[in-house]
Design a protein around this motif. Structure first.
Motif, PDB file in Angstrom:
ATOM      1  N   ASN A 119      81.041  38.734  49.415  1.00 17.41           N
ATOM      2  CA  ASN A 119      80.429  37.659  50.155  1.00 17.41           C
ATOM      3  C   ASN A 119      81.093  36.081  50.244  1.00 17.41           C
ATOM      4  O   ASN A 119      81.390  35.537  51.213  1.00 17.41           O
ATOM      5  N   ARG A 126      87.784  37.098  57.328  1.00 17.27           N
ATOM      6  CA  ARG A 126      87.268  37.177  58.721  1.00 17.27           C
ATOM      7  C   ARG A 126      88.513  36.460  59.463  1.00 17.27           C
ATOM      8  O   ARG A 126      88.748  36.880  60.730  1.00 17.27           O
ATOM      9  N   GLN A 171      76.513  49.810  53.511  1.00 15.35           N
ATOM     10  CA  GLN A 171      75.733  48.790  54.392  1.00 15.35           C
ATOM     11  C   GLN A 171      76.736  47.906  55.049  1.00 15.35           C
ATOM     12  O   GLN A 171      76.326  47.099  56.224  1.00 15.35           O
ATOM     13  N   TYR A 172      77.779  47.351  54.066  1.00 18.83           N
ATOM     14  CA  TYR A 172      78.674  46.571  54.665  1.00 18.83           C
ATOM     15  C   TYR A 172      79.481  47.393  56.021  1.00 18.83           C
ATOM     16  O   TYR A 172      79.750  46.524  56.930  1.00 18.83           O
ATOM     17  N   ARG A 174      78.082  49.257  58.044  1.00 20.84           N
ATOM     18  CA  ARG A 174      77.093  49.120  59.032  1.00 20.84           C
ATOM     19  C   ARG A 174      77.081  47.417  59.906  1.00 20.84           C
ATOM     20  O   ARG A 174      77.266  47.386  60.953  1.00 20.84           O
ATOM     21  N   GLU A 175      77.150  46.520  58.896  1.00 22.15           N
ATOM     22  CA  GLU A 175      77.109  45.521  59.428  1.00 22.15           C
ATOM     23  C   GLU A 175      78.368  44.896  60.063  1.00 22.15           C
ATOM     24  O   GLU A 175      78.202  44.030  60.950  1.00 22.15           O
ATOM     25  N   LEU A 176      79.611  45.287  59.536  1.00 21.34           N
ATOM     26  CA  LEU A 176      80.734  44.787  59.762  1.00 21.34           C
ATOM     27  C   LEU A 176      81.475  45.574  61.094  1.00 21.34           C
ATOM     28  O   LEU A 176      82.503  45.474  61.743  1.00 21.34           O
ATOM     29  N   GLU A 177      80.401  46.815  61.611  1.00 24.81           N
ATOM     30  CA  GLU A 177      80.836  47.521  62.782  1.00 24.81           C
ATOM     31  C   GLU A 177      81.265  46.551  63.800  1.00 24.81           C
ATOM     32  O   GLU A 177      80.596  45.595  64.057  1.00 24.81           O
ATOM     33  N   THR A 179      84.185  44.659  64.043  1.00 18.37           N
ATOM     34  CA  THR A 179      85.105  43.497  63.622  1.00 18.37           C
ATOM     35  C   THR A 179      86.230  44.558  63.257  1.00 18.37           C
ATOM     36  O   THR A 179      86.423  45.871  63.272  1.00 18.37           O
TER      37      THR A 179
END
Length: 235
Positions: A119, A126, A171-172, A174-177, A179
């Protein structure tokens, strides 16, 4: 700001982490050696530089908020993060007699440390044209292999910490899908390191190979996978 592809490897002063740093450096990456111990960190950087690697030291204790924040603030670019730092917690780790403080200590490094570090460094990743995250897991974290009796000795701290890390990684994913960040899990195999009293049958160089490959995936490479040298590992 550096224009050279830059990686940070946690726990990189020795063992598998060092060999991941060496392997990435041999491919031309600028490599940050993340480690808690100042002397060991400096020694690793000196050794890598002697081998021709563009290496630099990063003071980093993944279990400490301030240390991780300072490490992130010290970097001007990051393209590859390899979350390698981990501990076993020692032995014995029988479920019926385990000290709960041991579990907390293992999770603090092996799971919370990965979340904390990832994090803190995501803003830099990014900004990368091809960001890659590799989390060092283990086949002992595979539920399928545990059910089949193929996941090593009973270790209620270490083994579930890797299962937890696998789930956290997804979980990461899924959230970063959507990108361009690719995040995968690497199993180094049973490597002879300080972590296991050098009982493993693989060399640190062999153990580093999968992480190096995942850290340098092409744009059409996988994300959200769990791999060792032979390919995908069952969850």
């Amino acid at each position: 700001m550096s224009e050279k592809t830059t990686a940070l490897v946690t726990g990189a002063n020795k063992g598998i982490g060092y060999e991941i740093a060496a392997g990435l450096g041999a491919l031309g990456l600028r490599v940050g050696v993340g480690a808690r111990d100042e002397q060991r960190r400096e020694d690793a950087v000196e050794k890598l530089r002697a081998a021709g690697v563009d290496a630099f030291g990063v003071p980093l204790d993944v279990s400490d908020d301030a240390s991780v924040a300072a490490a992130a603030a010290s970097l001007d670019r990051l393209d590859v993060l390899v979350n390698n730092a981990g501990i076993t917690g020692g032995t014995p780790q029988d479920p019926t007699t385990v000290d709960l403080d041991l579990l907390r200590t293992v999770l603090e490094t092996n799971v919370f440390g990965v979340i904390r570090t990832t994090n803190a460094l995501l803003p830099l990743l990014r900004r990368s044209p091809a960001p890659r995250i590799v989390n060092l897991s283990s086949s002992v974290g595979s539920l399928a292999r545990q059910v089949a009796g193929q996941a090593g000795p009973v270790a209620i701290g270490y083994s579930p910490s890797k299962t937890y890390l696998n789930a956290v990684t997804l979980q990461y994913v899924r959230e970063l899908e959507g990108t361009n960040i690719k995040i995968n899990l690497a199993c180094p195999g049973y490597v002879a390191t300080d972590l296991n009293g050098h009982r493993g049958h693989r060399t640190p160089q062999e153990g580093a190979a999968t992480a190096i490959r995942l850290a340098t995936l092409p744009d059409d490479g996988p994300t959200g996978g769990f791999f060792d040298d032979a390919g995908p590992i069952p969850w």
